[in-house]
Design a protein around this motif. Structure first.
Motif, mmCIF file in Angstrom:
data_model
loop_
_atom_site.group_PDB
_atom_site.id
_atom_site.type_symbol
_atom_site.label_atom_id
_atom_site.label_comp_id
_atom_site.label_asym_id
_atom_site.label_seq_id
_atom_site.Cartn_x
_atom_site.Cartn_y
_atom_site.Cartn_z
ATOM 1 N N VAL A 62 -7.810 -4.402 0.029
ATOM 2 C CA VAL A 62 -7.310 -4.971 1.583
ATOM 3 C C VAL A 62 -5.863 -5.392 1.475
ATOM 4 C CG1 VAL A 62 -8.081 -6.530 3.248
ATOM 5 C CG2 VAL A 62 -9.886 -5.395 1.880
ATOM 6 N N LEU A 64 -3.464 -4.814 -0.349
ATOM 7 C CA LEU A 64 -2.423 -3.633 -0.488
ATOM 8 C C LEU A 64 -2.137 -3.078 0.922
ATOM 9 C CD1 LEU A 64 -3.544 -1.785 -3.726
ATOM 10 C CD2 LEU A 64 -1.444 -3.120 -3.274
ATOM 11 N N ILE A 65 -3.091 -2.775 1.642
ATOM 12 C CA ILE A 65 -2.919 -2.134 3.026
ATOM 13 C C ILE A 65 -2.267 -2.952 3.911
ATOM 14 C CG2 ILE A 65 -4.157 -0.980 5.044
ATOM 15 C CD1 ILE A 65 -6.305 0.036 3.309
ATOM 16 N N PHE A 66 -2.568 -4.210 3.838
ATOM 17 C CA PHE A 66 -2.003 -4.966 4.711
ATOM 18 C C PHE A 66 -0.475 -5.427 4.342
ATOM 19 C CE2 PHE A 66 -6.131 -6.085 6.507
ATOM 20 C CZ PHE A 66 -5.632 -6.084 7.930
ATOM 21 N N TYR A 68 1.241 -3.067 3.120
ATOM 22 C CA TYR A 68 1.860 -1.662 3.369
ATOM 23 C C TYR A 68 2.234 -1.775 4.922
ATOM 24 C CZ TYR A 68 2.836 3.599 4.169
ATOM 25 O OH TYR A 68 3.224 4.319 4.333
ATOM 26 N N ILE A 69 1.390 -2.191 5.689
ATOM 27 C CA ILE A 69 1.521 -2.425 6.977
ATOM 28 C C ILE A 69 2.807 -3.144 7.623
ATOM 29 C CG2 ILE A 69 0.512 -3.426 9.285
ATOM 30 C CD1 ILE A 69 -2.191 -2.820 8.171
ATOM 31 N N ALA B 88 -4.877 4.905 4.244
ATOM 32 C CA ALA B 88 -3.678 4.271 4.852
ATOM 33 C C ALA B 88 -2.320 4.754 4.483
ATOM 34 C CB ALA B 88 -3.886 2.597 4.646
ATOM 35 N N LEU B 89 -2.180 4.895 3.320
ATOM 36 C CA LEU B 89 -0.809 5.317 2.738
ATOM 37 C C LEU B 89 -0.501 6.784 2.575
ATOM 38 C CD1 LEU B 89 -1.219 2.442 1.679
ATOM 39 C CD2 LEU B 89 -0.427 2.765 -0.399
ATOM 40 N N ARG B 277 -2.114 2.774 10.758
ATOM 41 C CA ARG B 277 -2.021 2.345 9.696
ATOM 42 C C ARG B 277 -2.682 0.858 9.830
ATOM 43 N NH1 ARG B 277 3.668 3.761 9.204
ATOM 44 N NH2 ARG B 277 4.373 2.270 10.388
ATOM 45 N N GLY B 281 -6.308 -0.875 7.832
ATOM 46 C CA GLY B 281 -6.558 -2.176 7.327
ATOM 47 C C GLY B 281 -7.500 -3.002 7.660
ATOM 48 N N LEU B 284 -10.941 -1.443 6.537
ATOM 49 C CA LEU B 284 -11.391 -1.881 5.317
ATOM 50 C C LEU B 284 -11.819 -3.192 5.216
ATOM 51 C CD1 LEU B 284 -11.932 -0.997 2.273
ATOM 52 C CD2 LEU B 284 -9.444 -1.587 2.090
ATOM 53 N N LEU B 285 -10.937 -4.284 5.817
ATOM 54 C CA LEU B 285 -11.308 -5.355 5.853
ATOM 55 C C LEU B 285 -12.882 -5.575 6.381
ATOM 56 C CD1 LEU B 285 -10.475 -8.488 5.689
ATOM 57 C CD2 LEU B 285 -9.857 -8.353 8.096
#
Lengths: 81, 565
Positions: A62, A64-66, A68-69, B88-89, B277, B281, B284-285
Motif C-alpha cells: 500500500v 509503495l503505491i502511494f 509512486y502516486i 499501479a506501476l 494510479r 492505491g 489496495l488500501l
C-alpha cells in the motif's frame, strides 16, 4: 520536446526499479526466502518472518503505491510547466 | 427478533439499495456502458475495484483456508495484494492513457492485428467464465445456508438482481452498486473480527490482537503453536509447502491479478491518468483492510475451535456444533467410542472433520455474538459474490459486443458488402445488453449445475492471465521493438504450456502424473509463473527475428510514455 519526454521516461523507469526492488525484497525476500531466518526474531507477539508474510508485506505494498502516486504527480507537474 | 427475520430484513434492505442505485445510474451510451463515461472519482473507483476483486472466496473461504494451513496461506495474502503494485506501476496508468474500452482493444491496436485481438478475446472469455460460475454458486450457497432456501432458488434470485443492474446500468450501474457493496461487505467482515479480538486479547484492532497476549499471559500465536504441537499438527507459523512452490504460487497469483481483464478494465473508468494510479492505491488500501484482518480471524477461529472441541465431551457441545453437523460441513466420528472429541493431526486417530468455510460463517456463533451480526455476515457474503459476478459479466458482454462484433465481425461484413455500414452505437449497446443477458443465463446454469472442474480452474484463470495478458501488455508498453509476431507467438506458447500442465496434473490427461513429476517441484497453481517466463522469452526472441513494428505503432508507444495532457 523529444529530449524532455525522454528524460521524463527515464526518471519514471528509475522510480519503477527502486520501488519494484522493495516490492520484491519485502514479499519474496522477507516473506518467503528468508522466512526461517527472520522467524528467529521476535517482533511484538509475532515471529518476524511470519509477520512479513501475513501483514508487513501488505502494508508495504500500500505504501509503495502511494509513494509512486506522489512521485509521479510531482514529476508530471515538473514536466508540464 | 428471530435470526431468520433479521437476515431477511438486512438482505432485503441491501438489495433494495442496489436496485435503487441501478435505476439512478441508467446508461445511454456505449462509453457509459463499458467504462462509466470515464467519470468515476478515484476513491469511489478504488472501492468498486476492491468489491469487484474480493469474491465470495475472499470473503468466506480465505480466512478458513489460512486457519487450516497457517503460514502456507500467505501465498493468497501476498499473491492477491502484491499484484496491485504491478498494476499501479506497470499497467494501469498506460492503459488509461491509451484510452480505449477493453483489454483486447489494447492488444489488437498495439499489435496491429486482429489475430492478436482474437487470442485476447479468447483468453478474456475463458478467464471470466471460469470465475463467474463460482460466484453464482456462492450466491446460491449463502442463500441456502442462512435462509434455508433451495440452492437453485438462491442462484435464481442472485441472477435476477445482477441481470437487473448490469443490463440497465452497465459499468456505471455496476460501479456505484459496487461502492455500496464494498461498504456492506467490509462492515460485515470487520464487526465480528473486532468483537472477537476484544474477547480474546482485549485489543480492538484484530491486526494487533493476533500478536497480543491472551488472558493467561501467553502470546496468542505461541499458544496456538503449542496447541498444534500437542495435537500433532504442523507448526502454525511455519507451514508444510516447499519454499520453491510457495515462491512460484505467490508470483503466479500476483501476476495473474495484474492480468485479469475485469480488474484492468476498472482503470479505464477514471478521468485522468493520475486518477488511474490513485485508484489502484485506494483499491489496495480498501482490499488490505480485509486481507490483513483475515489472518487474524484465522488465528482467533483456530484457537477458539481447538479450545472448544478438543478432548471435550460430545454431549456438551454448544448448539452451533449440532447445527453445522446437520449441514455435514462438520463431521464427528467417534472412532474409539469414548464419547469425547479427539481432534488430532494424525488422520487415523482424528475424529473431527471440518469444512474450511465454517470458520468465517460460524465464527460469530462460536463467539456468541448477537443475531444481527450473523445477518450482516450473510449480507456481506452476498455483496462479495454479486459484485464480482457483475464485474465479470461486463467483461464477457463487452468482449462479445465490442471486441468481437464491433471490431471484428461488423467490419468483415461491411467489406464483404453484406452490411452497408458499421454497427451503430445504438446497435452496439443493444448487442452489449443482449450478450450480458446470455452471459447471466450461462453463469446461472453453471451455478446450478456446477462442473467438477470449477475449483480446479480458478487456479487456471490466474495462470492463464499471467501467462497470456501480462507479458503482452507489459512488453507492449516497455519494449518498443515488440511486434505482432512476437506477441502472438508468446501468448500462444504461454497459454498452451499452462493448459498442458493443468490438464496433465489436474485432469490426468497426457499420461497424468503426481507430485514427483512436477517440473522443478512447482505445482500447477504455481506454473503460471513459468508459463509467463516462457511467454516473455518467446515474445522477445521471435520479435527480434522478425521485422520491426510500423512507425505509427512506435509513435503510439512513445505517446504512452509522455505525461498526461
Amino acid at each position: 520536446m523529444k529530449d524532455k519526454n525522454k528524460l521524463y521516461w527515464k526518471k519514471n523507469l528509475n522510480y519503477l526499479i527502486v520501488l519494484l526492488s522493495i516490492w520484491f525484497i519485502v514479499s519474496f525476500g522477507f516473506g518467503i526466502l528468508l522466512v526461517n531466518q527472520l522467524n528467529l526474531i521476535e517482533f511484538f507477539g509475532f515471529k518476524l518472518g511470519f509477520w512479513f508474510a501475513q501483514q508487513g508485506s501488505i502494508y508495504t505494498f500500500v505504501i509503495l503505491i502511494f509513494i509512486y502516486i506522489y512521485l509521479m504527480n510531482k514529476l508530471d507537474k515538473e514536466f508540464k510547466s | 427478533m428471530t435470526l431468520q427475520l433479521s437476515i431477511w430484513i438486512i438482505i432485503g434492505l441491501t438489495f433494495a439499495l442496489y436496485i435503487g442505485i441501478a435505476i439512478w445510474s441508467k446508461t445511454n451510451s456505449t462509453s457509459e456502458f463499458y467504462i462509466a463515461g470515464k467519470g468515476v472519482n478515484p476513491i469511489a473507483n478504488g472501492m468498486a475495484t476492491a468489491a469487484d476483486w474480493m469474491s465470495a472466496a475472499s470473503f468466506i473461504s480465505m480466512a478458513g483456508i489460512i486457519s487450516f494451513v497457517g503460514y502456507d496461506g500467505s501465498v493468497y495474502l501476498m499473491g492477491w495484494t502484491g499484484g496491485y503494485v504491478l498494476l499501479a506501476l506497470l499497467l494501469a496508468p498506460y492503459l488509461r492513457k491509451f484510452g480505449k474500452f477493453t483489454v483486447p482493444d489494447f492488444i489488437g491496436d498495439r499489435y496491429y492485428s486482429n489475430a492478436a485481438r482474437t487470442v485476447a478475446i479468447f483468453c478474456a472469455l475463458v478467464v471470466s467464465f471460469t470465475y463467474v460460475a463460482g460466484q453464482m454458486r456462492g450466491v446460491g450457497i449463502v442463500f441456502s445456508r442462512y435462509l434455508e432456501v433451495d440452492i437453485n432458488n438462491g442462484v435464481f434470485i442472485g441472477m435476477g438482481i445482477v441481470l437487473f443492474y448490469a443490463i440497465l446500468g452497465g459499468m456505471k450501474g455496476i460501479t456505484y452498486t459496487q461502492v455500496a457493496q464494498y461498504c456492506v461487505l467490509i462492515f460485515a467482515f470487520m464487526v465480528p473480527a473486532i468483537f472477537i479480538s476484544i474477547q480474546m486479547t482485549g485489543n480492538p484492532i484484530p491486526q494487533l490482537g493476533f500478536g497480543s497476549e491472551t488472558q493467561d499471559g501467553v502470546y496468542l500465536l505461541d499458544k496456538l503453536n503449542g496447541l498444534h504441537k500437542e495435537l500433532g499438527f504442523s507448526e502454525y507459523t511455519s507451514g508444510e509447502k516447499s519454499k520453491i512452490d510457495v515462491f512460484f504460487i505467490t508470483a503466479a497469483l500476483m501476476i495473474g491479478t495484474a492480468g485479469l481483464p475485469h480488474v484492468i478494465v476498472r482503470f479505464f473508468t477514471v478521468k485522468k491518468v493520475s486518477d488511474a494510479r490513485k485508484s489502484a492505491g485506494w483499491a489496495l488500501l480498501f482490499i488490505a483492510i480485509l486481507y490483513t484482518t483475515a489472518p487474524a480471524i484465522a488465528v482467533f477461529a483456530r484457537t477458539n475451535l481447538i479450545e472448544t472441541v478438543s478432548d471435550k465431551n460430545y454431549s456438551d457441545m454448544p448448539s452451533w456444533f449440532k447445527k453445522w453437523e446437520e449441514t455435514e460441513l462438520l463431521k464427528f466420528n467417534d472412532k474409539n467410542e469414548d464419547g469425547t472429541i479427539q481432534y488430532l493431526g494424525d488422520e487415523k486417530l482424528n475424529e473431527l472433520t471440518i469444512d474450511k468455510d465454517i470458520m468465517v460463517m460460524a465464527n460469530p456463533e462460536i463467539a456468541q455474538l448477537p443475531n444481527w451480526v450473523i445477518a450482516l455476515l450473510a449480507a456481506g457474503a452476498l455483496a462479495a459474490a454479486l459484485s464480482t459476478a457483475a464485474g465479470l459479466l461486463l467483461v464477457i458482454s463487452s468482449s462479445i459486443s465490442h471486441d468481437l462484433i464491433k471490431k471484428i465481425i461488423s467490419p468483415k461484413l461491411v467489406r464483404r458488402k453484406i452490411l452497408k455500414e458499421d454497427i451503430s452505437e445504438k446497435g452496439e449497446l443493444i448487442a452489449a445488453r443482449i450478450s450480458a443477458f446470455f452471459a447471466v443465463l450461462l453463469a446461472g446454469y453453471f451455478g446450478i449445475n456446477p462442473p467438477d472442474f470449477v475449483a480446479a480452474t480458478v487456479a487456471l484463470a490466474f495462470g492463464l492471465a499471467a501467462a497470456s495478458f501480462f507479458p503482452a501488455i507489459v512488453l507492449g508498453i516497455f519494449y518498443k521493438r515488440m511486434n505482432k509476431e512476437g506477441a502472438i507467438s508468446g501468448m500462444i506458447v504461454g497459454i498452451s504450456s499452462m493448459l498442458y500442465y493443468m490438464l496433465k496434473f489436474k485432469f490426468g490427461w497426457f499420461g497424468g502424473g503426481n507430485q514427483e513429476d512436477w517440473f522443478i517441484g512447482v505445482s500447477p497453481e504455481g506454473f503460471g509463473t513459468i508459463a509467463m517466463i516462457l511467454n516473455f522469452f518467446v515474445s522477445i526472441l521471435i520479435s527480434s527475428l522478425t521485422k520491426e513494428p510500423p512507425n505509427q505503432i512506435k509513435k503510439l508507444v512513445e505517446n504512452l510514455r509522455t505525461p498526461d495532457e
